[in-house]
Design a protein around this motif. Structure first.
Motif, PDB file in Angstrom:
ATOM      1  N   ASN A   3      18.416  28.936  61.810  1.00 51.56           N
ATOM      2  CA  ASN A   3      18.110  29.364  60.444  1.00 51.56           C
ATOM      3  C   ASN A   3      16.725  30.568  60.449  1.00 51.56           C
ATOM      4  N   LYS A   4      15.916  30.164  61.287  1.00 47.13           N
ATOM      5  CA  LYS A   4      14.863  31.059  61.420  1.00 47.13           C
ATOM      6  C   LYS A   4      15.418  32.426  62.212  1.00 47.13           C
ATOM      7  N   MET A   5      16.187  32.379  62.913  1.00 44.70           N
ATOM      8  CA  MET A   5      16.714  33.615  63.553  1.00 44.70           C
ATOM      9  C   MET A   5      17.627  34.547  62.518  1.00 44.70           C
ATOM     10  N   MET A   6      18.340  33.907  61.717  1.00 46.16           N
ATOM     11  CA  MET A   6      19.017  34.308  60.606  1.00 46.16           C
ATOM     12  C   MET A   6      18.158  34.961  59.423  1.00 46.16           C
ATOM     13  N   LYS A   7      17.041  34.080  59.171  1.00 52.21           N
ATOM     14  CA  LYS A   7      15.940  34.990  58.073  1.00 52.21           C
ATOM     15  C   LYS A   7      15.344  35.948  58.733  1.00 52.21           C
ATOM     16  N   THR A   8      14.975  36.037  60.273  1.00 53.13           N
ATOM     17  CA  THR A   8      14.356  37.228  60.614  1.00 53.13           C
ATOM     18  C   THR A   8      15.139  38.422  60.767  1.00 53.13           C
ATOM     19  N   ALA A   9      16.459  38.131  60.926  1.00 55.17           N
ATOM     20  CA  ALA A   9      17.576  39.149  61.002  1.00 55.17           C
ATOM     21  C   ALA A   9      17.553  39.734  59.652  1.00 55.17           C
ATOM     22  N   GLY A  10      17.460  39.065  58.457  1.00 53.73           N
ATOM     23  CA  GLY A  10      17.662  39.566  57.302  1.00 53.73           C
ATOM     24  C   GLY A  10      16.403  40.469  56.832  1.00 53.73           C
ATOM     25  N   THR A  11      15.132  39.934  57.357  1.00 55.07           N
ATOM     26  CA  THR A  11      14.015  40.809  57.047  1.00 55.07           C
ATOM     27  C   THR A  11      14.230  42.197  57.747  1.00 55.07           C
ATOM     28  N   PHE A  12      14.518  41.965  59.029  1.00 56.91           N
ATOM     29  CA  PHE A  12      14.679  43.392  59.828  1.00 56.91           C
ATOM     30  C   PHE A  12      15.950  44.222  59.199  1.00 56.91           C
ATOM     31  N   GLU A  13      16.823  43.737  59.010  1.00 55.75           N
ATOM     32  CA  GLU A  13      18.008  44.448  58.213  1.00 55.75           C
ATOM     33  C   GLU A  13      17.282  45.343  57.157  1.00 55.75           C
ATOM     34  N   THR A  14      16.624  44.708  56.172  1.00 56.60           N
ATOM     35  CA  THR A  14      15.873  45.415  55.153  1.00 56.60           C
ATOM     36  C   THR A  14      15.023  46.600  55.476  1.00 56.60           C
ATOM     37  N   VAL A  15      14.079  46.328  56.796  1.00 61.88           N
ATOM     38  CA  VAL A  15      13.445  47.148  57.292  1.00 61.88           C
ATOM     39  C   VAL A  15      14.181  48.258  57.673  1.00 61.88           C
ATOM     40  N   PHE A  16      15.136  48.080  58.467  1.00 59.81           N
ATOM     41  CA  PHE A  16      16.101  49.341  59.222  1.00 59.81           C
ATOM     42  C   PHE A  16      16.637  49.853  58.026  1.00 59.81           C
ATOM     43  N   LYS A  17      17.186  49.327  57.016  1.00 58.09           N
ATOM     44  CA  LYS A  17      17.748  50.145  55.727  1.00 58.09           C
ATOM     45  C   LYS A  17      16.647  51.114  55.200  1.00 58.09           C
ATOM     46  N   VAL A  18      15.266  50.560  54.873  1.00 53.81           N
ATOM     47  CA  VAL A  18      14.412  51.558  54.376  1.00 53.81           C
ATOM     48  C   VAL A  18      14.220  52.600  55.239  1.00 53.81           C
ATOM     49  N   ALA A  19      13.953  52.363  56.641  1.00 48.66           N
ATOM     50  CA  ALA A  19      13.619  53.206  57.883  1.00 48.66           C
ATOM     51  C   ALA A  19      14.745  54.407  57.650  1.00 48.66           C
ATOM     52  N   GLY A  20      16.221  53.910  57.656  1.00 51.39           N
ATOM     53  CA  GLY A  20      17.261  54.688  57.782  1.00 51.39           C
ATOM     54  C   GLY A  20      17.191  55.485  56.531  1.00 51.39           C
ATOM     55  N   GLY A  21      16.853  55.150  55.270  1.00 51.33           N
ATOM     56  CA  GLY A  21      16.817  56.069  54.299  1.00 51.33           C
ATOM     57  C   GLY A  21      15.758  57.177  54.265  1.00 51.33           C
ATOM     58  N   ILE A  22      14.516  56.825  54.883  1.00 51.02           N
ATOM     59  CA  ILE A  22      13.455  57.533  54.855  1.00 51.02           C
ATOM     60  C   ILE A  22      13.783  58.823  56.104  1.00 51.02           C
ATOM     61  N   THR A  23      14.215  58.346  57.036  1.00 49.45           N
ATOM     62  CA  THR A  23      14.486  59.142  58.303  1.00 49.45           C
ATOM     63  C   THR A  23      15.635  60.267  57.867  1.00 49.45           C
TER      64      THR A  23
END
Length: 199
Positions: A3-23
């Protein structure tokens, strides 16, 4: 742990979404400015703003060297194109990583999409890195034509000026690491299939 891995993956997914939009936005801004420089030329340069940047040294030029020549405009355009390529490659790879993290978030880290996206990311880094490296060399060659380097460094302390163009191939190492990860995940897929068949 799962569950911790899945939660961390969700957080990083959001980070990459924001980073992708900005770049991606930054990539488009670089392209727009490159076109504007081609169309409007010297009007896009702030008077007296031309400087000569050599690694960690920045030279402020006298008024008689503050001339926006064709070579200076070309240097600016190529520099903007290099930035644009790098931004778009980062945006594209962020999208691929989001795809991977979406599967991990759902508890499916060994799906086919993970391996496919990892390999696409590696190829994108190789292609983008190669294009940016070549354009970077072209940019430095243009820089030597854009400014009268011999005149700027006309000094009795300097006996010779030699141009040394180097290329950074660290992107190849990064791509190789990602390819290696894709093979590790591919092996994990095979083990997962064997485990499912056994059950």
């Amino acid at each position: 742990m799962h569950n911790k891995m899945m939660k961390t993956a969700g957080t990083f997914e959001t980070v990459f979404k924001v980073a992708g939009g900005i770049t991606k936005a930054c990539g488009f801004v670089c392209l727009v400015f490159a076109v504007l420089v081609l169309i409007f030329g010297e009007k896009m340069f702030v008077p007296g703003s031309l400087t000569l940047d050599l690694d960690f040294l920045k030279f402020y030029l006298t008024e008689d060297l503050q001339v926006v020549t064709g070579a200076v405009k070309l240097y600016a355009v190529v520099g903007l194109l290099v930035g644009s390529v790098l931004f778009f490659v980062v945006a594209y790879t962020c999208g691929l990583y989001r795809g991977i993290l979406a599967l991990v978030k759902e508890g499916r880290p060994f799906e086919d999409g993970v391996v496919t996206n990892l390999r696409k990311a590696a190829w994108a880094i190789l292609a983008g890195g190669a294009i940016a490296t070549v354009l970077g060399v072209v940019e430095r060659v243009i820089l030597t034509r854009a400014y009268p380097v011999e005149q700027i460094f006309d000094s009795a302390a300097i006996t010779k000026i030699e141009y040394v163009f180097t290329m950074d191939f660290s992107f190849v190492v990064t791509a190789c690491v990602i390819f290696l990860l894709s093979y590790i995940f591919s092996y994990g897929q095979a083990l997962q299939r064997e485990s499912d068949e056994t059950l």
